[in-house]
Design an enzyme around this catalytic site. Structure first.
Site, PDB file in Angstrom:
ATOM      1  N   ARG A 299       0.618  -8.254  -2.637  1.00  0.00           N
ATOM      2  CA  ARG A 299      -0.794  -8.043  -2.906  1.00  0.00           C
ATOM      3  C   ARG A 299      -1.313  -6.820  -2.163  1.00  0.00           C
ATOM      4  NH1 ARG A 299      -4.490 -13.350  -2.953  1.00  0.00           N
ATOM      5  NH2 ARG A 299      -6.585 -12.500  -2.861  1.00  0.00           N
TER       6      ARG A 299
ATOM      7  N   LYS B 217       9.831   5.269  -8.124  1.00  0.00           N
ATOM      8  CA  LYS B 217       9.999   5.244  -6.669  1.00  0.00           C
ATOM      9  C   LYS B 217      10.894   4.045  -6.385  1.00  0.00           C
ATOM     10  CE  LYS B 217       9.350   5.378  -2.184  1.00  0.00           C
ATOM     11  NZ  LYS B 217      10.190   4.172  -1.942  1.00  0.00           N
TER      12      LYS B 217
ATOM     13  N   GLU C  98       1.764  -6.388 -10.467  1.00  0.00           N
ATOM     14  CA  GLU C  98       2.016  -7.826 -10.479  1.00  0.00           C
ATOM     15  C   GLU C  98       2.212  -8.197  -9.021  1.00  0.00           C
ATOM     16  OE1 GLU C  98       3.996 -10.659  -9.778  1.00  0.00           O
ATOM     17  OE2 GLU C  98       5.589 -10.239 -11.244  1.00  0.00           O
TER      18      GLU C  98
ATOM     19  N   CYS D  24       8.570 -14.327  -8.426  1.00  0.00           N
ATOM     20  CA  CYS D  24       7.110 -14.237  -8.584  1.00  0.00           C
ATOM     21  C   CYS D  24       6.548 -15.551  -9.111  1.00  0.00           C
ATOM     22  CB  CYS D  24       6.755 -13.141  -9.581  1.00  0.00           C
ATOM     23  SG  CYS D  24       7.630 -11.607  -9.310  1.00  0.00           S
TER      24      CYS D  24
END
Lengths: 510, 510
Positions: free
Chosen positions: B228, B169, B250, B287
């Site tokens: 999140r 996606k 992640e 990240c």
């Protein structure tokens, strides 16, 4: 009302035995989890040799209990002496196998990518990886293996081997057996100078203690062998925590056995007799019990059915593990007997104790495909034989199956082409594929997989039997540019040659 | 109303670019998943060399796109040329690393326990184990790495390496970049004579397509890098399926940086300047961005704070990836600026485009411990510096942290004793621990862990960067007493010496 005591039940009679047993409370869950958490850093830092010696000491302590352990397990499970002596041997063998695995050190998955200070455009730092244990693990004792899958069973052995403290929720069907084994582990903890919190043991009926154990924030993983409903309930609790944790639940399987045409034609009657032997072993109370047989109609099928009917009719009643398991078995058998398109092929004798008489049912592929319930496990010595008109029907039935622990092929050389065509389907359905045997013997070794796609287990990426089970309780940590003084010893250059394999710059070295 | 087309957005201006892009529908999800499922058995049977060549061909095809790929990624992400050329190199490097991993063959985890026909009391059957791929994998493109964590990024590369077809996606923030890369993969599929279903690419804004993709019964695992909330939403869908599947998400980290007393005293100012360099790289959209600094008050801290304030005040505005990310950043920074006990140490210049000005905040351990929100990620170049009165406060702060991707120690030799005391805490909190560097460089190698305890990821047992990432998409299958004709080739005796390591009777052999 919170129950404060309960009793050990004699499986054969349903009578209480021995003194009342105190039931643990929620405060005990918290206390044991706190102790496990406090013990974790000390325990995970034990050298490989010390940890291996601890596992071996547990095995020795279990053996040293002697006859009282076998007597308690026989009384509480209704299983015969030979089976329980064998299971004790397996339990000790598992602990010793994990001791050897801990010593060999491959489980650490040591990886070292040395610094490349001159690499352009950017230098590469020094990177070193090892697996570390997850933390305290909750283990649930299983009703059907009071020794090998319970207090000191495979989950406990593999979690301790990984470096995780363990809190066991003992199965209420065998509290005296569990207490004896828990005592043996506690003596091994003390003898090896380990913190008491390395092992905890919770006792009580009902689901409250287990639910609180899985919900405790100090628990980092769960091992479970039991029913689908039980495993799914624990998985839900684990997923709804503030910090979700992995649940390794081994739950439910019918373990399809495929009778290939040539093998069936050559020895249909012999297969029928052997099948019932596997089905009725231990009152059918194995996770790998053959609860589903698939055959293409043809020569030999009648001989198979006739021999199976004869064998099941001659099957003697066997005590089941608990009254609840017996009641669920009778309900499952009654549902199969009344299902549309299902015929009862034969039934074994029923005893007066909680004995489930063995039961065989026959149906065809169309009826089986129309009713998914026919593919669900009935825990005990019940099995459904599905006759398929041709290979296409066999493939349809196979593709419609849920995940399984095992799939078995009975085949001759002439069946190889057909077997090769169905093998890719079986690989996607099961954790273990076996030829010309019966699934009920689970070897404890390195190449065993006792696992499989959902709902056989909640996590198909692992096994609960065999040395690979240690991987369930580990996670990787990478260390970048740490000095030799700070690095874990096994990742320093000085440790090379300690027997553990290392992947150095992508090359495996021994 | 279902949207049928959307537009590529120029990150710097917010203007639409190029022709309208057709949005896929739910029927496309079903079509691509069916194609992936149909391709699975063919693809997973590819010899290691063929699969490796396919991965390398993808890398070649990506490079062959040339300047149009870099131009599209620059326009859609607002990231500069050098970064995206580097990211392209990393993307190709990942594919080539996995090609070498596939060739080396250790990922198969081959294990052989030969039969012991004379063993008493029972013979041992022949048991052989290999890892097989899970099945079709859903991969979600990430906003912050339009190449290395997106269409042909690490998740795609590791899943394809494992033998899993992939349905991506694409991230709606870079549809033109994604389409170019998807075209390159499709050309590689065709050039390598693989079934088209080995790779599928879904395009569209919103969450509907992704939700349907994760819910599709043919999908067997999910790879995701993002927020999140996004990761948790996908995990919920995956858990509520009839057959739950693993989600490798992640999600979120603040990547604590610990300034040890001696290092701080020796080079506080230099650390402050370097810290802001790491914080503002790529507009802080990594990240592993250092969103939390922990220091024990003492000599050097003022110099650190002063240099950091100076550096952040001089930081130039940088375009953020999307208007939504910019808005969330501004909201997060405003919340920090208004939080009790938090002071704004300094802010960088803000641009007129969607540029998040860098922002530094200072607080003390008591205020930090009193407000868990101060430990949550603000995606962008914002960081909170926490001053601790002493080691005890530092330990309290560390123990209260959520799971992290990284933890960094700035230390000198005199800090080693303190570092050794906090290291066990850091191991339980993070996937990577680094000394005297900054977390924002993630090396793609064998010993890298880009993972960590929840909520850094949804599954701490793995990594999403580095060669170990292939293990996420594999599960073990055991073969018992299968003939050489039926066994997978790599498990036959004839295959010994093919370069793959084997565990034979528990002994690792090369």
């Amino acid at each position: 009302m919170h129950m404060t005591e309960f009793r050990s039940i004699v499986a054969e009679t349903g009578a209480a035995h021995g003194d009342p047993i105190a039931v643990h409370g929620l405060e005990d869950v918290a206390r044991l989890c706190a102790a496990a958490d406090a013990a974790f850093d000390t325990y995970r830092a034990t050298p490989r040799e010390a940890r291996a010696a601890f596992l071996e000491r547990i095995a020795d302590e279990i053996l040293a209990i002697g006859e009282p352990l076998i007597a308690a397990a026989m009384r509480e499970s209704g299983l015969p002496r030979a089976r329980l002596e064998g299971e004790r041997g397996r339990t000790m063998g598992q602990l010793r196998m994990f001791a050897s695995v801990v010593r060999a050190g491959a489980w650490q998955q040591l990886r070292i990518d040395p610094a490349l200070p001159d690499r352009a455009p950017l230098p590469r730092p020094d990177l070193r990886l090892r697996m570390i244990p997850l933390g305290p693990v909750a283990v649930f004792g299983a009703s059907n293996f009071p020794l090998a899958f319970s207090t000191a069973g495979g989950d406990t052995a593999s979690a301790l081997a990984a470096g995780c403290p363990v809190v066991v929720k003992g199965h209420p069907a065998h509290p005296e057996t569990g207490a004896l084994v828990a005592g043996a582990i506690a003596r091994a903890v003390a003898a090896c100078d380990l913190p008491e919190g390395v092992f905890g043991h919770l006792v009580g009926p009902g689901n409250e203690l287990g639910a609180a154990l899985v919900a405790d924030p100090r628990i980092t993983a769960v091992g479970f062998t039991g029913s689908r409903a039980g495993g799914l309930a624990l998985a839900r609790i684990a997923q709804n925590r503030d910090v979700p944790i992995p649940v390794y639940a081994e739950m439910s399987a019918v373990n399809p056995v495929l009778l290939m045409p040539s093998a069936l034609a050559a020895r249909g009657a012999a297969l029928g007799t052997a099948f019932v032997g596997s089905l009725t072993m231990g009152a059918g109370q194995f996770c790998t019990n053959p609860g589903l047989v698939l055959a293409i109609a043809g020569e030999g099928l009648d001989a198979f059915l006739g021999a199976a009917r004869e064998a099941v009719s001659a099957a003697q009643p066997q005590v089941m593990l608990t009254a609840g398991i017996h009641a669920a078995y009778e309900k499952g058998v009654a549902a199969l007997a009344g299902a549309a398109g299902v015929e009862t092929l034969g039934k074994g004798a029923e005893g007066t104790s909680p004995c489930g008489g063995a039961a065989l049912f026959v149906t065809d592929a169309k009826a089986f495909l129309a009713n998914p319930a026919l593919g669900h496990e009935v825990f005990g010595s019940s099995s459904v034989i599905v006759t398929c008109a041709d290979e296409a029907e066999l493939v349809s039935v196979l593709k419609g199956l849920e995940g399984q622990l095992t799939a078995t092929l009975h085949m001759d050389q002439a069946d190889e082409a057909l077997a090769a065509r169905v093998l890719p389907i079986l690989e996607r359905k099961a954790g273990r594929i076996l030829a010309n045997g019966w699934p009920t013997g689970v070897e404890v070794c390195h190449a065993m997989v006792h696992g499989g796609p959902f709902p056989a287990t909640s996590d198909a990426r692992t096994t609960s039997v065999g040395s690979m089970a240690i991987d369930r309780f580990l996670r990787p940590v990478s260390y970048q540019n740490l000095s030799a003084e700070l690095l874990p010893a096994e990742l320093t250059d000085a440790a090379f040659g300690d027997g553990a394999p290392r992947l150095i710059d992508g090359k495996l070295t021994l």
